[in-house]
Enzyme design. Structure first.
Site, short mmCIF file in Angstrom:
data_model
loop_
_atom_site.label_atom_id
_atom_site.label_comp_id
_atom_site.label_asym_id
_atom_site.label_seq_id
_atom_site.Cartn_x
_atom_site.Cartn_y
_atom_site.Cartn_z
N CYS A 123 40.59 -87.84 1.39
CA CYS A 123 41.44 -86.67 1.60
C CYS A 123 42.05 -86.70 3.00
CB CYS A 123 40.64 -85.39 1.38
SG CYS A 123 41.64 -83.89 1.40
N CYS A 124 41.23 -86.98 4.03
CA CYS A 124 41.75 -87.06 5.40
C CYS A 124 42.77 -88.19 5.52
CB CYS A 124 40.62 -87.29 6.39
SG CYS A 124 39.76 -85.79 6.89
N CYS A 209 36.92 -77.43 5.31
CA CYS A 209 35.99 -78.37 5.97
C CYS A 209 35.52 -77.86 7.33
CB CYS A 209 36.67 -79.73 6.16
SG CYS A 209 37.19 -80.47 4.62
N CYS A 232 38.21 -87.35 11.52
CA CYS A 232 39.12 -87.42 10.36
C CYS A 232 39.66 -88.83 10.16
CB CYS A 232 40.26 -86.43 10.52
SG CYS A 232 41.39 -86.82 11.87
#
Ligand code: SF4
Length: 236
Positions: A123-124, A209, A232
């Site tokens: 996702c990051c 998060c 990240c």
């Protein structure tokens, strides 16, 4: 005209990094910024998570009009987006929103809901690392506000470093600042800060998060809590 545009023989960027890293180690942030502005002119930008505007304030006093890249993941707190808007209104900078290739809805349709919970690294990568990499392609260098005391992975960084992944120069003017120095700079200069800082969020990322931390806890422990993830990926 920047130092890179003089009629001297072409300089190798990696050589510039090596000599600048040695010459500027321990130098005040303003001196580092002056060097970078003189060296890269309009080919340097600044990235900000809109946690605070300390670096934006510092850099804009030396180089007003600089591009400030804000990675708009689609998962930010409303307070972070509000801070971005306030920065644009208050400081003499050009805020540029950097967006992932897919909206949150498109990502969920393609990869399922809550990817941040199942695979935060992916996702990051999709929502931060890849879009920022694309946005940085037009520049030779970028300013970042990382500090040594934030994570173990940042402890051995240098004020000027070669960003090998992106083939460009990364400049970290406040790398050596402590939290106390940051707090003093914010207070002395009336710097804009994300209001979440006053609500138990010393480190602010995307809303799904990031959780608040208790007094005395590691300030970064609210980021990706319980996953072991601490970065990240933008600054690795
Ligand atoms: Fe996704 Fe969370 Fe990374 Fe934001 S911080 S990009 S929501 S995994």
């Amino acid at each position: 005209m920047t130092l890179l545009e003089t009629d001297r023989p072409a300089l190798d960027l990696e050589d510039i990094v090596e000599s600048a890293a040695a010459a500027l180690a321990g130098a005040p942030a303003r001196e580092v910024i002056r060097w970078a502005a003189a060296t890269f002119g309009d080919r340097i930008c600044l990235t900000s998570s809109m946690s605070d505007a300390a670096l934006i304030h510092l850099v804009s006093r030396v180089k007003p009009g600089i591009d400030v890249l804000f990675v708009d993941t689609g998962y930010h707190f409303a307070e972070t987006v509000g801070t971005r808007d306030a920065v644009e209104a208050v400081y003499p900078v050009n805020v540029i929103d950097v967006r992932p290739s897919r909206t949150v809805e498109e990502q969920e349709a393609a990869l399922g809901p809550r990817l941040y919970g199942r695979n935060p690294d992916l996702c990051c990568h999709l929502r931060k690392v890849e879009p920022l990499g694309r946005a940085l392609e037009g520049y030779m260098a970028w300013f970042s506000g990382i500090r040594r005391d934030e994570t173990a992975a940042r402890r051995d960084r240098r004020v000027v470093e070669w960003d090998r992944r992106r083939g460009m120069v990364k400049v970290n003017p406040i790398l050596d600042w402590t939290q106390e120095e940051m707090d003093n700079y914010v207070e002395d200069n009336g710097i804009l800060v994300n209001p979440l800082h006053h609500d138990g969020y010393p480190s602010i990322g995307c809303e799904p998060c990031t959780r608040p931390v208790a007094p005395g806890e590691d300030p970064r422990s609210g980021r990706w809590a319980g996953t072991g993830k601490t970065e990240c990926g933008i600054h690795l």
